[in-house]
Design an enzyme around this catalytic site. Structure first.
Site, PDB file in Angstrom:
ATOM      1  N   GLU A  65       0.820  -1.201   0.000  1.00 50.16           N
ATOM      2  CA  GLU A  65       0.000   0.000   0.000  1.00 50.16           C
ATOM      3  C   GLU A  65       0.859   1.260   0.000  1.00 50.16           C
ATOM      4  O   GLU A  65       2.039   1.228   0.329  1.00 50.16           O
ATOM      5  CB  GLU A  65      -0.931   0.014   1.223  1.00 50.16           C
ATOM      6  CG  GLU A  65      -1.994  -1.050   1.151  1.00 50.16           C
ATOM      7  CD  GLU A  65      -2.956  -1.000   2.314  1.00 50.16           C
ATOM      8  OE1 GLU A  65      -3.953  -1.731   2.245  1.00 50.16           O
ATOM      9  OE2 GLU A  65      -2.739  -0.259   3.301  1.00 50.16           O
ATOM     10  N   ASN A  66       0.213   2.365  -0.325  1.00 51.89           N
ATOM     11  CA  ASN A  66       0.850   3.668  -0.354  1.00 51.89           C
ATOM     12  C   ASN A  66      -0.207   4.681   0.054  1.00 51.89           C
ATOM     13  O   ASN A  66      -1.384   4.487  -0.231  1.00 51.89           O
ATOM     14  CB  ASN A  66       1.359   3.930  -1.783  1.00 51.89           C
ATOM     15  CG  ASN A  66       2.255   5.118  -1.868  1.00 51.89           C
ATOM     16  OD1 ASN A  66       1.796   6.249  -1.778  1.00 51.89           O
ATOM     17  ND2 ASN A  66       3.528   4.858  -2.051  1.00 51.89           N
ATOM     18  N   ALA A  67       0.204   5.758   0.704  1.00 52.73           N
ATOM     19  CA  ALA A  67      -0.764   6.776   1.128  1.00 52.73           C
ATOM     20  C   ALA A  67      -1.548   7.312  -0.063  1.00 52.73           C
ATOM     21  O   ALA A  67      -2.730   7.627   0.057  1.00 52.73           O
ATOM     22  CB  ALA A  67      -0.060   7.912   1.856  1.00 52.73           C
ATOM     23  N   TYR A  69      -3.322   5.989  -2.685  1.00 50.22           N
ATOM     24  CA  TYR A  69      -3.817   4.649  -2.974  1.00 50.22           C
ATOM     25  C   TYR A  69      -3.549   4.106  -4.373  1.00 50.22           C
ATOM     26  O   TYR A  69      -3.178   2.955  -4.501  1.00 50.22           O
ATOM     27  CB  TYR A  69      -5.313   4.525  -2.657  1.00 50.22           C
ATOM     28  CG  TYR A  69      -5.609   4.280  -1.201  1.00 50.22           C
ATOM     29  CD1 TYR A  69      -4.712   3.634  -0.380  1.00 50.22           C
ATOM     30  CD2 TYR A  69      -6.807   4.690  -0.647  1.00 50.22           C
ATOM     31  CE1 TYR A  69      -4.992   3.418   0.967  1.00 50.22           C
ATOM     32  CE2 TYR A  69      -7.100   4.473   0.702  1.00 50.22           C
ATOM     33  CZ  TYR A  69      -6.179   3.827   1.494  1.00 50.22           C
ATOM     34  OH  TYR A  69      -6.461   3.602   2.806  1.00 50.22           O
ATOM     35  N   GLU A  76      -1.395 -10.381  -6.091  1.00 46.63           N
ATOM     36  CA  GLU A  76      -1.360 -11.202  -7.301  1.00 46.63           C
ATOM     37  C   GLU A  76      -0.441 -10.593  -8.351  1.00 46.63           C
ATOM     38  O   GLU A  76       0.373 -11.281  -8.970  1.00 46.63           O
ATOM     39  CB  GLU A  76      -2.769 -11.356  -7.896  1.00 46.63           C
ATOM     40  CG  GLU A  76      -3.763 -12.032  -6.981  1.00 46.63           C
ATOM     41  CD  GLU A  76      -4.564 -11.062  -6.124  1.00 46.63           C
ATOM     42  OE1 GLU A  76      -3.964 -10.117  -5.535  1.00 46.63           O
ATOM     43  OE2 GLU A  76      -5.789 -11.246  -6.018  1.00 46.63           O
ATOM     44  N   CYS A 113      -9.101  -8.676  -7.691  1.00 46.41           N
ATOM     45  CA  CYS A 113      -9.778  -7.484  -8.207  1.00 46.41           C
ATOM     46  C   CYS A 113      -9.754  -7.515  -9.736  1.00 46.41           C
ATOM     47  O   CYS A 113      -9.105  -8.364 -10.351  1.00 46.41           O
ATOM     48  CB  CYS A 113      -9.090  -6.219  -7.686  1.00 46.41           C
ATOM     49  SG  CYS A 113      -7.475  -5.890  -8.435  1.00 46.41           S
ATOM     50  N   CYS A 116      -6.219  -7.288 -11.344  1.00 46.30           N
ATOM     51  CA  CYS A 116      -5.477  -8.549 -11.202  1.00 46.30           C
ATOM     52  C   CYS A 116      -6.036  -9.618 -12.146  1.00 46.30           C
ATOM     53  O   CYS A 116      -5.272 -10.380 -12.734  1.00 46.30           O
ATOM     54  CB  CYS A 116      -5.520  -9.039  -9.758  1.00 46.30           C
ATOM     55  SG  CYS A 116      -4.479  -8.054  -8.666  1.00 46.30           S
TER      56      CYS A 116
END
Length: 161
Positions: A65-67, A69, A76, A113, A116
């Site tokens: 994750e990253n701030a 998004y 995957e 998702c 993916c």
């Protein structure tokens, strides 16, 4: 108007079933280990993936994750892109996915998702071989024989011509 029906079959097992092969169980264990190493300080939803290549190598990935998004990446895709970087000419046989949250693995399997699903399908198309997708929950395991089942109306290179 013409109506078309899309049907598919997936295999479903109880998680404690002895019907799964050693190879499938091994991938699930590796996916669980990878999930625990995920970097998800915002969602606290740890996802792990493990895939087996045709040459027998097992590659794992987890969500990052990253701030901001959109800058993160799902487990995957991390595993698939890493496998393609290490072994660009080796096909993927199977891919296992699981999730961990609130100090336990989720009971029911989580599906990939849309992004993916598209990457899994692109990998299938690249090597012209289906990828078995193993979705593992603590109560239920689902085995899907191909990404085409997850993404029946898919976008591929034929649309780019």
């Amino acid at each position: 108007m013409i109506e078309k029906e899309i049907k598919f079959i997936i295999q479903e097992y109880e998680s404690n079933s002895c019907e799964l092969s050693y190879a499938d169980n091994e991938l699930i264990i590796k996916a669980k280990e990878a999930a625990k190493r995920a970097y998800c300080p915002y969602s606290h939803f740890f996802v792990g993936a493990a895939l087996r290549l045709e040459n027998g190598e097992i590659i794992t990935g987890n969500n990052q994750e990253n701030a901001a998004y959109p800058s993160g990446l799902c487990a995957e895709r991390v595993a698939l892109f890493y496998a393609n970087a290490l072994f660009p000419n080796v096909s993927v046989e199977s891919l296992a996915v699981c999730a961990f949250t609130n100090d336990h693995f989720v009971e029911m399997p989580i599906p990939p998702c849309g992004a993916c699903r598209q990457v899994i399908l692109e990998t299938e198309n690249r090597f012209r071989k289906p990828i078995r997708i193993i979705l593992a929950g603590e109560k239920t395991i689902q085995i899907i024989p191909s990404a085409k089942i997850l993404l029946p109306l898919n976008f591929d290179e034929s649309f780019l011509k």
